[in-house]
Design an enzyme around this catalytic site. Sequence first.
Site, PDB file in Angstrom:
ATOM      1  N   ARG A  77       0.599  -1.496  -0.085  1.00  0.00           N
ATOM      2  CA  ARG A  77      -0.121  -0.332  -0.330  1.00  0.00           C
ATOM      3  C   ARG A  77       1.340   1.286   0.152  1.00  0.00           C
ATOM      4  NH1 ARG A  77       2.682   1.885   3.521  1.00  0.00           N
ATOM      5  NH2 ARG A  77       0.597   3.855   3.713  1.00  0.00           N
ATOM      6  N   GLY A  78      -0.057   2.409   0.588  1.00  0.00           N
ATOM      7  CA  GLY A  78       0.910   3.740  -0.133  1.00  0.00           C
ATOM      8  C   GLY A  78       1.002   3.877  -1.824  1.00  0.00           C
ATOM      9  N   ALA A  79       1.408   5.094  -2.552  1.00  0.00           N
ATOM     10  CA  ALA A  79       0.980   5.620  -3.402  1.00  0.00           C
ATOM     11  C   ALA A  79       1.691   5.137  -4.227  1.00  0.00           C
ATOM     12  CB  ALA A  79       0.503   6.944  -3.755  1.00  0.00           C
TER      13      ALA A  79
ATOM     14  N   GLN B 266      -1.903   2.802  10.239  1.00  0.00           N
ATOM     15  CA  GLN B 266      -0.383   3.297   9.369  1.00  0.00           C
ATOM     16  C   GLN B 266       0.113   3.660  10.333  1.00  0.00           C
ATOM     17  OE1 GLN B 266      -3.528   3.010   7.960  1.00  0.00           O
ATOM     18  NE2 GLN B 266      -4.147   2.963   5.649  1.00  0.00           N
TER      19      GLN B 266
ATOM     20  N   ASP C 169      -1.759  11.178  -2.301  1.00  0.00           N
ATOM     21  CA  ASP C 169      -2.160   9.668  -2.711  1.00  0.00           C
ATOM     22  C   ASP C 169      -2.359  10.553  -4.467  1.00  0.00           C
ATOM     23  OD1 ASP C 169      -2.983   8.785  -0.521  1.00  0.00           O
ATOM     24  OD2 ASP C 169      -2.578   7.315  -1.711  1.00  0.00           O
TER      25      ASP C 169
ATOM     26  N   ASN D  92      -5.401  12.543   0.767  1.00  0.00           N
ATOM     27  CA  ASN D  92      -4.323  11.959   1.755  1.00  0.00           C
ATOM     28  C   ASN D  92      -5.517  11.101   2.423  1.00  0.00           C
ATOM     29  OD1 ASN D  92      -1.498  10.971   2.123  1.00  0.00           O
ATOM     30  ND2 ASN D  92      -2.112  12.476   3.942  1.00  0.00           N
ATOM     31  N   LYS D  93      -4.692  10.475   3.273  1.00  0.00           N
ATOM     32  CA  LYS D  93      -5.520   9.077   4.271  1.00  0.00           C
ATOM     33  C   LYS D  93      -6.617   9.986   4.618  1.00  0.00           C
ATOM     34  CE  LYS D  93      -5.695   6.052   4.890  1.00  0.00           C
ATOM     35  NZ  LYS D  93      -6.097   4.965   3.478  1.00  0.00           N
TER      36      LYS D  93
HETATM   37  O1  MRU Z   1      -4.769   3.300   2.659  1.00  0.00           O
HETATM   38  P1  MRU Z   1      -2.926   3.290   1.797  1.00  0.00           P
HETATM   39  O2  MRU Z   1      -2.048   2.948   3.588  1.00  0.00           O
HETATM   40  O3  MRU Z   1      -2.117   3.338   1.235  1.00  0.00           O
HETATM   41  O4  MRU Z   1      -2.598   5.332   2.289  1.00  0.00           O
HETATM   42  C1  MRU Z   1      -1.408   5.577   2.125  1.00  0.00           C
HETATM   43  C2  MRU Z   1      -0.979   7.335   2.608  1.00  0.00           C
HETATM   44  O5  MRU Z   1      -2.412   7.245   2.699  1.00  0.00           O
HETATM   45  C3  MRU Z   1       0.377   8.051   1.818  1.00  0.00           C
HETATM   46  O6  MRU Z   1      -0.010   8.894   2.966  1.00  0.00           O
HETATM   47  C4  MRU Z   1       0.338   8.541   0.809  1.00  0.00           C
HETATM   48  O7  MRU Z   1      -0.328   7.765  -0.152  1.00  0.00           O
HETATM   49  C5  MRU Z   1       1.493   8.242   0.948  1.00  0.00           C
HETATM   50  S1  MRU Z   1       3.119   7.621   0.238  1.00  0.00           S
HETATM   51  C6  MRU Z   1       3.979   7.919  -0.076  1.00  0.00           C
END
Ligand code: MRU
Length: 359
Positions: free
Chosen positions: A52-54, A201, A242, A252-253
């Site tokens: 996970r994470g963009a 997270q 994201d 973002n989250k």
């Molecule tokens: O749902 P996730 O864990 O994939 O969400 C991740 C985030 O929101 C991060 O802050 C975002 O992807 C930036 S990662 C460099």
Amino acid sequence: MKIAGKPYRTIWPRGDEAVEVIDQTRLPHEFATLALRAPEDCARAIKTMIVRGAPLIGATAAYGIAFAMRAEPSSKALVAAHDMLLATRPTAVNLRWALKRMHDVLHAASHGERFTLAWREAAAICDEDVEICHSIGVHGLKLFREMAAKKNGAPLNILTHCNAGWLACIDWGTATSPIYQAHDAGIPVHVWVDETRPRNQGASLTAYELGQHGVPHTIIADNAGGHYMQAGRVDLCIVGTDRVTKNGDVANKIGTYLKALAAKDNNVPFYVALPSPTIDWTLASGASIPIEERSADEVLKMTGRLPGGGVATVEIAAPGSPAANPGFDVTPARLVKGFITERGVCAAKEEGLRSLFPE
Ligand code: MRU
């Protein structure tokens, strides 16, 4: 970055047969890796948040395309794998960006060369992400150094939300890269880590990776950030993203927006670490960003380690109560002090973005 002293990336090739990834659903209780060998494996890993994470979502999807081209290098298979991977998660634009980049490289290539080209391109996406994140750290470090200089040796208190660390990328992280580089340069830093309900997270991943690198940090409930800002105990906020739209709005989250509001009210600078593949030049504003709706179970249940060492999931609400679970929110550009990108720092608006990325 390192886990138990051993350097890792979040995704790495095993020959040209498979890629190995860290199973992030099991952290911090267990460190386990698993191999992905097919486009379906990659899609499942993204959907179930093993990865996970963009940036990491994009990189995993790129390898998914490569696996598809190994199995059947036809244009039909390319489109099918592209569409399956694109449907896994809606908000992080890096997924679409990586899939388009793979498609652009492959569509005019002969069937015979498609797998080799795809494998090389997926690896390039990963290597470039490492470079980008490192550069974000270099530019962020300059800012951190200036702010730390005003603290007479006291630690710079940084608040972050979710995990925009190396686990969300290939290495370094976006929001964490300046933190690691400041720490390594001997600048005293302390990180307030939002737990980031519902999937935690922050508590499970950000605190874990900061701890592995020896960076002082404290996990706080998501609701505590405003209080610490009022008390003057937060010098700056830095988060990942994201998707950033042309006008500088930031997805973002979930919960990021509330932190940005609290930061504005308390004159705490709120920075967004932004790798260029996360800019969506096709959307005028954040109102058009698709927000992922996730399972109510993530709100109604929590998973953790039992005193005996096993991991268990428990219910936290009365049976029958419904729950809603938007995965992301949009922070308006006006609440963002600046974007820290691989090319430098800019204002959170179209002119700022264009000044660094005129192409
Ligand atoms: O749902 P996730 O864990 O994939 O969400 C991740 C985030 O929101 C991060 O802050 C975002 O992807 C930036 S990662 C460099």
